[in-house]
Design a protein around this motif. Structure first.
Motif, PDB file in Angstrom:
ATOM      1  N   HIS A 104       9.571  -0.763   9.566  1.00 13.90           N
ATOM      2  CA  HIS A 104       8.226  -0.265  10.068  1.00 13.90           C
ATOM      3  C   HIS A 104       6.789  -0.609   8.510  1.00 13.90           C
ATOM      4  O   HIS A 104       6.005  -1.386   8.932  1.00 13.90           O
ATOM      5  CB  HIS A 104       7.991   0.868  11.169  1.00 13.90           C
ATOM      6  N   VAL A 105       7.338   0.006   7.512  1.00 13.26           N
ATOM      7  CA  VAL A 105       6.220   0.540   6.464  1.00 13.26           C
ATOM      8  C   VAL A 105       6.618  -0.880   5.368  1.00 13.26           C
ATOM      9  O   VAL A 105       5.260  -1.352   4.665  1.00 13.26           O
ATOM     10  CB  VAL A 105       7.124   1.437   5.253  1.00 13.26           C
ATOM     11  N   PHE A 106       7.467  -1.832   6.264  1.00 15.73           N
ATOM     12  CA  PHE A 106       7.292  -3.437   5.664  1.00 15.73           C
ATOM     13  C   PHE A 106       6.352  -4.815   6.058  1.00 15.73           C
ATOM     14  O   PHE A 106       7.092  -5.975   6.266  1.00 15.73           O
ATOM     15  CB  PHE A 106       8.643  -3.799   4.296  1.00 15.73           C
ATOM     16  N   GLY A 107       5.784  -4.017   7.286  1.00 17.57           N
ATOM     17  CA  GLY A 107       5.274  -4.850   7.654  1.00 17.57           C
ATOM     18  C   GLY A 107       3.950  -5.308   7.389  1.00 17.57           C
ATOM     19  O   GLY A 107       3.646  -4.647   6.417  1.00 17.57           O
ATOM     20  N   PRO A 108       3.300  -6.310   7.990  1.00 18.47           N
ATOM     21  CA  PRO A 108       1.876  -6.665   7.405  1.00 18.47           C
ATOM     22  C   PRO A 108       1.060  -5.397   7.257  1.00 18.47           C
ATOM     23  O   PRO A 108      -0.109  -5.577   6.419  1.00 18.47           O
ATOM     24  CB  PRO A 108       1.436  -7.939   8.330  1.00 18.47           C
ATOM     25  N   GLU A 109       0.554  -4.641   8.455  1.00 20.05           N
ATOM     26  CA  GLU A 109      -0.364  -3.575   8.060  1.00 20.05           C
ATOM     27  C   GLU A 109      -0.510  -3.056   6.614  1.00 20.05           C
ATOM     28  O   GLU A 109      -1.216  -2.626   5.742  1.00 20.05           O
ATOM     29  CB  GLU A 109      -0.757  -2.669   8.995  1.00 20.05           C
ATOM     30  N   TYR A 110       0.556  -3.321   6.061  1.00 21.32           N
ATOM     31  CA  TYR A 110       0.819  -2.335   4.756  1.00 21.32           C
ATOM     32  C   TYR A 110       0.567  -2.977   3.705  1.00 21.32           C
ATOM     33  O   TYR A 110       0.515  -2.352   2.516  1.00 21.32           O
ATOM     34  CB  TYR A 110       2.468  -1.268   4.726  1.00 21.32           C
ATOM     35  N   LEU A 111       0.742  -4.343   3.579  1.00 25.12           N
ATOM     36  CA  LEU A 111       0.363  -5.427   2.895  1.00 25.12           C
ATOM     37  C   LEU A 111      -1.189  -5.684   2.085  1.00 25.12           C
ATOM     38  O   LEU A 111      -1.946  -5.830   3.299  1.00 25.12           O
ATOM     39  CB  LEU A 111       0.711  -6.467   3.114  1.00 25.12           C
ATOM     40  N   LEU A 112      -1.124  -5.477   1.188  1.00 28.96           N
ATOM     41  CA  LEU A 112      -2.721  -5.154   0.280  1.00 28.96           C
ATOM     42  C   LEU A 112      -2.604  -7.020  -0.212  1.00 28.96           C
ATOM     43  O   LEU A 112      -1.660  -7.293  -1.442  1.00 28.96           O
ATOM     44  CB  LEU A 112      -2.672  -4.386  -0.666  1.00 28.96           C
ATOM     45  N   GLU A 113      -3.491  -8.101   0.400  1.00 30.28           N
ATOM     46  CA  GLU A 113      -3.501  -9.319  -0.343  1.00 30.28           C
ATOM     47  C   GLU A 113      -4.421  -9.423  -1.035  1.00 30.28           C
ATOM     48  O   GLU A 113      -5.594  -8.821  -1.528  1.00 30.28           O
ATOM     49  CB  GLU A 113      -4.203 -10.169   0.506  1.00 30.28           C
ATOM     50  N   ILE A 140       4.698 -18.470  -1.596  1.00 28.24           N
ATOM     51  CA  ILE A 140       4.725 -17.438  -1.857  1.00 28.24           C
ATOM     52  C   ILE A 140       6.089 -16.301  -0.987  1.00 28.24           C
ATOM     53  O   ILE A 140       5.962 -16.234   0.269  1.00 28.24           O
ATOM     54  CB  ILE A 140       3.497 -16.039  -2.486  1.00 28.24           C
ATOM     55  N   SER A 141       6.645 -16.084  -1.633  1.00 28.08           N
ATOM     56  CA  SER A 141       8.167 -15.007  -0.875  1.00 28.08           C
ATOM     57  C   SER A 141       7.476 -13.935  -1.283  1.00 28.08           C
ATOM     58  O   SER A 141       7.298 -13.329  -2.376  1.00 28.08           O
ATOM     59  CB  SER A 141       9.186 -15.870  -1.735  1.00 28.08           C
ATOM     60  N   ILE A 142       7.959 -13.101  -0.650  1.00 27.44           N
ATOM     61  CA  ILE A 142       7.334 -11.749   0.101  1.00 27.44           C
ATOM     62  C   ILE A 142       8.663 -10.897  -0.133  1.00 27.44           C
ATOM     63  O   ILE A 142       9.526 -11.752   1.226  1.00 27.44           O
ATOM     64  CB  ILE A 142       6.259 -11.256   0.668  1.00 27.44           C
ATOM     65  N   PRO A 143      10.046 -10.189  -0.385  1.00 27.37           N
ATOM     66  CA  PRO A 143      11.394  -9.970  -0.540  1.00 27.37           C
ATOM     67  C   PRO A 143      11.249  -9.692   0.928  1.00 27.37           C
ATOM     68  O   PRO A 143      11.936 -10.099   1.748  1.00 27.37           O
ATOM     69  CB  PRO A 143      11.730  -9.390  -1.757  1.00 27.37           C
ATOM     70  N   GLU A 144      10.234  -8.708   1.009  1.00 29.43           N
ATOM     71  CA  GLU A 144      10.818  -8.129   2.266  1.00 29.43           C
ATOM     72  C   GLU A 144      10.501  -8.517   3.798  1.00 29.43           C
ATOM     73  O   GLU A 144       9.964  -7.925   4.482  1.00 29.43           O
ATOM     74  CB  GLU A 144       9.881  -6.299   1.748  1.00 29.43           C
ATOM     75  N   ASN A 169       0.758  -1.204   0.133  1.00 28.94           N
ATOM     76  CA  ASN A 169      -0.227   0.057  -0.017  1.00 28.94           C
ATOM     77  C   ASN A 169       0.517   1.259   0.277  1.00 28.94           C
ATOM     78  O   ASN A 169       1.484   1.975   1.398  1.00 28.94           O
ATOM     79  CB  ASN A 169      -0.556   0.060   0.940  1.00 28.94           C
ATOM     80  N   TYR A 170       1.093   1.522  -1.556  1.00 33.23           N
ATOM     81  CA  TYR A 170       2.005   2.885  -1.816  1.00 33.23           C
ATOM     82  C   TYR A 170       1.659   3.735  -0.563  1.00 33.23           C
ATOM     83  O   TYR A 170       2.604   4.884   0.289  1.00 33.23           O
ATOM     84  CB  TYR A 170       2.648   3.064  -2.748  1.00 33.23           C
ATOM     85  N   GLN A 171       0.376   4.452  -1.115  1.00 33.85           N
ATOM     86  CA  GLN A 171       0.127   5.502  -0.007  1.00 33.85           C
ATOM     87  C   GLN A 171       0.183   5.479   1.372  1.00 33.85           C
ATOM     88  O   GLN A 171       0.435   6.737   1.844  1.00 33.85           O
ATOM     89  CB  GLN A 171      -1.037   6.700  -0.417  1.00 33.85           C
ATOM     90  N   ARG A 172       0.093   4.231   1.794  1.00 35.22           N
ATOM     91  CA  ARG A 172       0.179   4.157   3.642  1.00 35.22           C
ATOM     92  C   ARG A 172       1.199   4.659   3.234  1.00 35.22           C
ATOM     93  O   ARG A 172       1.864   5.283   4.571  1.00 35.22           O
ATOM     94  CB  ARG A 172      -0.247   2.585   3.840  1.00 35.22           C
ATOM     95  N   GLN A 173       2.525   3.252   3.261  1.00 39.54           N
ATOM     96  CA  GLN A 173       3.500   3.749   3.346  1.00 39.54           C
ATOM     97  C   GLN A 173       4.931   4.971   3.278  1.00 39.54           C
ATOM     98  O   GLN A 173       4.837   5.144   4.252  1.00 39.54           O
ATOM     99  CB  GLN A 173       4.546   2.832   2.088  1.00 39.54           C
TER     100      GLN A 173
END
Lengths: 296, 395
Positions: free
Chosen positions: A108-117, A157-161, A85-89
């Motif tokens: 912090h910004v690459f935490g799960p709450e910024y991830l859009l499934e 699924i691997s998410i690099p971050e 979620n770029y805007q939130r990041q």
């Protein structure tokens, strides 16, 4: 074997019917094997034979969520797996500018709450195995197939971050295709295969009665007979089961109980069955009347 | 251990052995059954799928089939193997070319009317009957001897240099068709800003987007579908055009070739033969197998019904090479062309007679076709073929 699927084919067939789907003779075996072998099931067949309905019925049968990924040309990783979620990041980075600890901000910004499934990731993160429907896979391009293969073989699924997300429960995967593009051999090799044909007259009548419980059973039989003959005509767009049901509903709405006695009224709502101008021209009123008279 | 369990084990072992043999049979019919499928079939067997023939068939069908063709051929192969073992030999001796994979696989039940069946038929006409079992191999000189006189009439076109040139022209032509922009992006030096990558990069700069990443739409080459009329009147041009098609098929990134006369035959695989002479011979041979009056409308109808959906996806340019002499119904030709036109981006009709002085496209078939054609051009010699490239590029 993923939990939840009965080990007996007859039981599967019975439950499918209960869920509102009347399967052909071979489908319960295919679903049984899906559970036994843990392989995805590739469903092929003409448009409107009920490929998508299989997934819906299966999810009802298993009482699990149905996660659907509708394919289209240009579908890519961001729309199928996940996206940040770029805007939130960006906001978070700005808000923390004063703190000075860049590493902490990045964590912090690459935490799960910024991830859009997106659907594939959602399917993998479920606790209970869901039904994952990958609809019209032939519309996505070849590159997407490769991505899909990777997900379907390991269910991770691997998410690099963030690291690798592995499936807690293997989803039941159903892929559908109606041949706008030839699928790759690799994808076909991964999958079990089932080809759905248009239902025969008896099965179609059963489908009508199941979907429209209020219908008169003689009318259902008549409708199925007309449709069976119509499919033998040389039409550009052969009516599928969905069209049959629309037509049946329209006839019921008109209060028709016998097709033979209401030829004109039945012709008036033919828009539910015939979807191209060419077919309309190929099926003039006289042909239509003859068709009905033979059935009624 | 009781006698019963020993017997049960023996039965199980026999079943497994038969299964392995059956899978081998399937491979012979062109099914791509791999070790993973064998393992799955064994798992299914262990879970009770072999309990009755009905269930066993359904289970193997689901595991082994990969497409609709195999799906419809499976039952017959299964029955032949598991129920009427003596039938197996019979089935093998049929028209069905017993060759793994590729276009020679047809539905076991229906030999004729399909490409491979036609191929066999054509072969039989050219050769004595007993050699007909090896359809895809060794193209014959028999046909060319038989038609030595007819060939002499166009010997100037049959000379290898001219033919090779026809192939080269095709390469140029393929290159002149503009690529299509897809909806997928790739990174590029110029173009719109790729927000996702830019922001990912900006993290390293404390959230300030200093490095801008740009992206552009990717391009995909145009598909080419060529339909070659192989009727008697087209015969003098057949070899040159066959070579031209070969050029398209071998060098364009996505191209497909069909031959039509009274039927339609998919000839891309035959043209891809490594030796050009053999490829052309195979095609000429197929053309001779078709015989009878030209039915352009019917052939296009066959193309629209069977191949168009997969051959024309996306953006395609359809090239019809024909003199327009049609023994069929011109209305049907018009209807089918209209449908074809809706499905493809460009419809090109190349008529070799257009180069002849005084020729006017007055044949009924040609008249019916003209309203639907984007480009109607001559193709009687190499120069006229080469002149097509700029015209196609403009379309």
């Amino acid at each position: 074997m993923p939990a939840g699927l009965p080990g007996d084919r007859d039981e599967i067939a019975r439950l499918l019917v209960e869920a509102g789907y009347i399967p052909d003779a071979e489908l319960p075996t295919a679903i049984w094997l899906m559970g036994l072998l843990g392989r995805p099931l590739l469903l092929e067949g003409e448009a409107g034979v009920g490929k998508t309905e299989v997934a819906k019925a299966l999810s009802a049968l298993l009482a699990t969520p149905l996660i659907r990924l509708q394919c289209y040309e240009g579908l890519d990783q961001q729309a199928a797996l996940y996206e940040w979620n770029y805007q939130r990041q960006l906001l978070a980075i700005k808000a923390r500018e004063q703190s000075g600890d860049a590493a902490a901000v990045e964590r912090h910004v690459f935490g799960p709450e910024y991830l859009l499934e997106r659907p594939l990731l959602t399917a993998i993160r479920q606790d209970k195995p869901p039904v994952l429907l990958i609809d019209e896979i032939d519309r996505a391009d070849q590159e997407f197939e490769a991505l899909l293969l990777e997900v379907l073989s390991d269910f991770q699924i691997s998410i690099p971050e963030l690291g690798t997300v592995t499936a807690k429960a293997r989803p039941f995967v159903i892929l559908t295709s109606n041949g706008t593009r030839e699928l790759s051999d690799a994808l076909r090799r991964r999958c079990l295969y089932h080809h759905i044909d248009y239902p025969d007259e008896a099965r179609e009548a059963r489908i009508i009665r199941t979907r429209l419980p209020a219908i008169d059973s003689d009318l259902a039989a008549q409708i199925a007979a007309v449709i069976a003959r119509l499919r033998k005509e040389n039409l550009v767009k052969v009516p599928g089961v969905a069209e049959t049901l629309d037509w049946a509903a329209a006839l019921m709405g008109l209060g028709i109980r016998d097709l033979g006695a209401n030829v004109e009224a039945a012709y008036a709502v033919i828009a539910t069955l015939i979807k191209t101008e060419q077919d309309r021209a190929a099926l003039p009123r006289e042909v239509w009347v003859r068709l009905l008279e033979r059935v009624a | 251990m009781s006698v019963a369990t020993v017997q049960a084990q023996d039965a199980g072992a026999l079943m497994r052995r038969n299964l392995i043999r059956f899978l081998r049979t399937l491979r012979g019919y062109g099914f791509g059954v791999g070790p993973a499928d064998s393992a799955d079939a064994l798992t299914a067997l262990a879970a009770g799928a072999g309990a009755n023939p009905h269930l066993w068939r359904q289970a193997l069908k689901t595991i082994c089939c990969r497409n609709a063709r195999q799906w419809s051929a499976f039952d017959e192969i299964f029955d032949a193997f598991w129920q009427r073992r003596e039938m197996r030999t019979l089935l093998r001796q049929r028209d069905l070319p017993h060759k793994p994979r590729g276009p020679t696989f047809t539905q076991a039940g229906q030999g004729g009317g399909r490409p491979a069946g036609l191929q066999v038929e054509a072969w039989r006409r050219g050769q004595s009957g007993d050699d007909a079992a090896r359809p895809a191999e060794s193209p014959s000189d028999g046909a060319s001897q038989q038609d030595a006189r007819r060939q002499a009439d166009f010997k100037d076109l049959a000379d290898p240099e001219a033919l090779r040139a026809a192939e080269e022209v095709a390469v140029l032509l393929a290159a002149s068709l503009r690529a299509r922009r897809t909806r997928r992006f790739r990174r590029a030096a110029r173009g719109q800003v790729d927000l996702r990558r830019t922001i990912r990069r900006s993290v390293a700069r404390g959230g300030v987007p200093i490095d801008l990443v740009r992206r552009r739409r990717r391009e995909e080459p145009m598909r080419i579908v060529a339909l070659l009329d192989a009727s008697g009147s087209m015969e003098p041009y057949l070899r040159a055009f066959a070579r031209f098609l070969r050029g398209l098929v071998m060098h364009a990134r996505v191209a497909d070739a069909y031959l039509f006369h009274t039927h339609l035959v998919h000839v891309t695989p035959a043209l891809k033969e490594r030796d050009p002479q053999r490829a052309i011979d195979r095609m000429v041979l197929m053309a001779q197998g078709l015989g009878g009056g030209t039915l352009i409308g019917e052939s296009l109808a066959a193309f629209n019904a069977r191949y168009a959906q997969s051959a024309l996806k996306g953006r395609a340019c359809v090239i019809i090479l024909s003199d327009g002499f049609d023994a069929g119904d011109p209305d049907l030709l018009a209807t089918e062309l209209a449908q074809l036109k809706r499905r493809c981006r460009r419809l090109v009709w190349l008529n070799p007679l257009l180069g002849t002085a005084g020729y006017r496209p007055e044949a009924r078939g040609m008249q019916a076709a003209l309203p639907y054609v984007d480009l109607f051009a001559s193709a009687h010699n190499l120069d006229s073929l080469a002149a097509l490239a700029p015209q196609l590029a403009r379309l």
